[in-house]
Design an enzyme around this catalytic site. Structure first.
Site, PDB file in Angstrom:
ATOM      1  N   GLU A 137     -18.790  -6.376  10.763  1.00  0.00           N
ATOM      2  CA  GLU A 137     -19.763  -5.638  11.557  1.00  0.00           C
ATOM      3  C   GLU A 137     -20.727  -6.557  12.303  1.00  0.00           C
ATOM      4  O   GLU A 137     -21.107  -6.266  13.446  1.00  0.00           O
ATOM      5  CB  GLU A 137     -20.552  -4.690  10.652  1.00  0.00           C
ATOM      6  CG  GLU A 137     -19.728  -3.577  10.028  1.00  0.00           C
ATOM      7  CD  GLU A 137     -19.093  -3.970   8.690  1.00  0.00           C
ATOM      8  OE1 GLU A 137     -18.503  -3.100   8.032  1.00  0.00           O
ATOM      9  OE2 GLU A 137     -19.196  -5.162   8.320  1.00  0.00           O
ATOM     10  N   LYS A 172       0.845  -1.183   0.000  1.00  0.00           N
ATOM     11  CA  LYS A 172       0.000   0.000   0.000  1.00  0.00           C
ATOM     12  C   LYS A 172       0.887   1.241   0.000  1.00  0.00           C
ATOM     13  O   LYS A 172       1.833   1.343   0.764  1.00  0.00           O
ATOM     14  CB  LYS A 172      -0.889  -0.018   1.255  1.00  0.00           C
ATOM     15  CG  LYS A 172      -2.116   0.867   1.171  1.00  0.00           C
ATOM     16  CD  LYS A 172      -3.077   0.582   2.308  1.00  0.00           C
ATOM     17  CE  LYS A 172      -4.353   1.406   2.166  1.00  0.00           C
ATOM     18  NZ  LYS A 172      -5.311   1.124   3.252  1.00  0.00           N
ATOM     19  N   ARG A 207     -25.116  -3.225   7.929  1.00  0.00           N
ATOM     20  CA  ARG A 207     -24.644  -4.588   7.659  1.00  0.00           C
ATOM     21  C   ARG A 207     -24.814  -5.504   8.861  1.00  0.00           C
ATOM     22  O   ARG A 207     -24.640  -6.715   8.739  1.00  0.00           O
ATOM     23  CB  ARG A 207     -23.168  -4.531   7.236  1.00  0.00           C
ATOM     24  CG  ARG A 207     -22.946  -3.810   5.908  1.00  0.00           C
ATOM     25  CD  ARG A 207     -21.509  -3.346   5.723  1.00  0.00           C
ATOM     26  NE  ARG A 207     -20.557  -4.413   5.621  1.00  0.00           N
ATOM     27  CZ  ARG A 207     -20.134  -4.962   4.472  1.00  0.00           C
ATOM     28  NH1 ARG A 207     -20.633  -4.547   3.327  1.00  0.00           N
ATOM     29  NH2 ARG A 207     -19.231  -5.909   4.473  1.00  0.00           N
TER      30      ARG A 207
END
Length: 630
Positions: free
Chosen positions: A370, A285, A398
């Site tokens: 979640e 990244k 969610r």
């Protein structure tokens, strides 16, 4: 919009679509990738946006569009904040500077924006399910097109990804899943799977076995053939692919996600293979921009920065609601040793950095999971802990079943600190917190609060923690109006609204952060103004008293009109036989386009000017009062 700098990026200037890319000699691809990375750095340094993740997918994106015949071959991106290079290569190069701005490019892949965006995304871990559905549909009509899902940035920590992999392995579809393994989500990846990859990929044993076996067995044909035939056993010993193999996928990798030669060769081979294929690609990244490589969290989504040094301008700003929550959480933890905090991979955004450092044993980052976060909190509450779930409004959607089934039915005292409620802005429809008031207020046992300012937010968090029931405090992204915060413990009486002003004829009921902007209008019209505070339970007594004394009622909220706080008030008055003229102002029955928060509010008719205009039209000429005229 500035013209594309073709003089500095000549190869990129010649690529109007992936077809142009595919006409290039393979030897040109590293130069294309270099220009693409440079263009991303130069553009995003000025406008901001998702940055580090996109730098990590440059070579992978070039290789995918070079090998696969997009858009006929379907390319499905997960999360979406790794898809800027994809947008640049698919005809949207000149519009990159408009991304996340009103009328500009969508922040994530969008089917309405381009035929190359096979599936609209924004939330994590949807790619494999969507791609599997596409592969099944293509197979049903005997179509030759291939489907590729690119999953990464922590999305493999979510159960949905494994549900799809489990199903796909049993169906044996022609589907390629590419795991973009960059060891990150927005924060660091967490959990056993992440640790499993990290240990194996960084270990000397793995590297020596893999590289040494290539050299030795290459000169021993019979042994090489034996190893090839014993592939599953070899992989089980030294490769991190055993799990995926057991789910029915042919695992290949890991390979260097920045090595274009290896990527192109591998993807070409996989394009011709049948059945479920899983390619493990390791990327970095922030690749190619040293500051982002060193601190990918800081450069996940900077507003702007110096393209040469990476320096991010320091802006003196008011405390955000996330800051207020983070401060409250630390103060509450000092007083109550039973308090614990849970986040689904949103430590920085939710204001949990200080808490995670000061109370590491009471901080739980569950990854992008979640559903697990909410039921984990329920289990903790069963055993006497005081769990606080810090979650964005759009992500709590969610875990709705868990909120109902695991928390509310059992009336467990879990506190939900709901950030990014209401209009969010640049991240668009997928991240807008439009629906929380509507989907929360219908749940029994749940206390639902919306603060008008920073100090009230803190008082509501105290209320949630002490009320003995499931409780939610929803607050917006960004800073409030600058109200000073008293750090004492001052819970509010549950279900009591605040009467801000008594007036004549017109009653205005404001919800949450809409209240401060209504003060001037109430003064102008000599209207009664109520700060609702509690969407559930409603202050039915006060609302009934005031509605009987007023001919007209206006409700104003930064949530959806359908089923929201205004609907709750309308139901309350109807049940009591109170007939009034009612105007409900809130978010309309459509998904909101991206733009600044102010622009989106204006488009929804919720800026101050639009609210005033709608109310004046509602009350008619009698709204003019001596006070207003003066």
């Amino acid at each position: 919009m500035p013209a594309f700098p073709s003089d500095r990026f000549p190869r990129l200037a010649a690529i109007g679509s992936p077809a142009d890319l595919r006409r290039l000699p393979e030897a040109e691809l590293p130069a294309v990738a270099s220009e693409l990375r440079g263009y991303l750095v130069e553009t995003l340094a000025h406008i901001g946006g998702h940055f580090a993740a996109n730098l990590g997918t440059v070579e992978l994106t070039v290789a995918l569009h070079y090998v696969f015949d997009t858009p006929d071959d379907r390319l499905v991106w997960d999360v979406g904040h790794q898809a800027y290079p994809h947008k640049v290569l698919t005809g949207r190069r000149d519009l990159l500077s408009t991304i996340r701005r009103q009328g500009g490019l969508a922040p994530f892949p969008s089917r309405d924006e381009s035929p190359y965006d096979s599936f609209g995304v924004g939330h994590s871990s949807t790619s494999v399910s969507a791609a599997l559905g596409m592969a099944i549909a293509l197979a049903a009509r005997d179509s030759p097109e291939r489907v590729v899902a690119v999953i990464g940035d922590g999305a493999m920590t979510a159960g949905m990804a494994f549900e799809a992999l489990n199903h796909g392995g049993a169906l044996h579809p022609n589907l390629l899943v590419v795991l973009n393994d960059n060891d990150m989500s927005i924060s660091e990846n967490v959990g056993g799977l992440s640790n499993y990859f990290a240990k194996l990929l960084s270990g000397k044993t793995y590297y020596m076995l893999r590289e040494g076996s290539k050299k030795v067995l290459a000169h021993m044909p019979t042994m090489w053939e034996l190893a090839r035939r014993s592939e599953e056993h070899v992989k089980g010993m030294v490769f991190p692919g055993t799990l995926f193999e057991e789910l029915g996928w042919n695992y290949l990798g890991p390979i260097d996600g920045h090595d274009l030669d290896t990527l192109v060769t591998t993807l070409r081979n996989l394009r011709n293979m049948r059945g479920p294929q899983f390619l493990h690609v390791v990327t970095r990244k922030g690749k190619g921009f040293a500051p982002a490589e060193a601190d990918p969290i800081k450069y996940h989504g900077p507003s702007s920065f110096d393209p040469k040094t990476g320096a991010i301008p320091v802006k003196v700003a008011k405390a955000t609601y996330s800051d207020i929550f983070g401060q409250w959480l630390c103060d509450a933890a000092e007083r109550d040793p039973k308090l614990v905090a849970i986040t689904p991979a949103m430590r920085e955004g939710s204001g949990l950095v200080e808490f995670s450092q000061r109370f590491p044993d009471r901080y739980f980052d569950v990854g992008i999971a979640e559903q697990h976060a909410v039921t984990l909190a329920a289990g903790m509450a069963c055993e006497g802990l005081a769990p606080v779930v810090a979650i964005y409004s759009t992500f709590l959607q969610r875990a709705y079943d868990q909120l109902v089934h695991d928390v509310a039915i059992q009336d467990l005292p879990v506190t939900f600190a709901i950030d990014r409620a209401g209009v969010v802005g640049p991240d668009g429809a997928t991240h807008s917190g439009s629906f929380d008031l509507a989907y929360l207020r219908c749940v029994p046992n749940l206390v639902v609060m919306a603060p008008a300012d920073e100090d009230e937010c803190r008082r509501m968090l105290d209320t949630a923690l002490s009320c003995g029931h499931p409780a939610a405090v929803r607050y917006p992204r960004g800073a409030g109006i600058g109200v000073a915060v008293d750090r004492g413990v001052r819970p509010l009486p549950v279900g009591k609204a605040e009467l801000r002003r008594r007036g004549r004829e017109l009653l205005i009921v404001g919800v949450g952060v809409m209240v401060p902007g209504l003060v001037a209008l109430a003064d102008e019209l000599d209207a009664t103004l109520v700060n609702l505070r509690f969407v559930k339970p409603l202050d039915s007594a006060l609302l009934t008293e005031l509605a009987r004394a007023h001919a007209r009622v206006v409700t104003v909220e930064d949530g959806c009109i359908a089923g929201g706080a205004g609907s709750a008030i309308a139901e309350c008055l109807y049940e009591r036989g109170i007939a009034v003229q009612l105007l409900q102002l809130g978010l309309p029955d459509r998904f909101l386009a991206h733009g600044s928060r102010e622009e989106v509010l204006a488009a929804a008719g919720l800026d101050s000017a639009s609210i005033r205009r709608a109310v004046l039209e509602f009350v008619g000429p009698r709204a003019a009062t001596p006070k207003a005229a003066g």
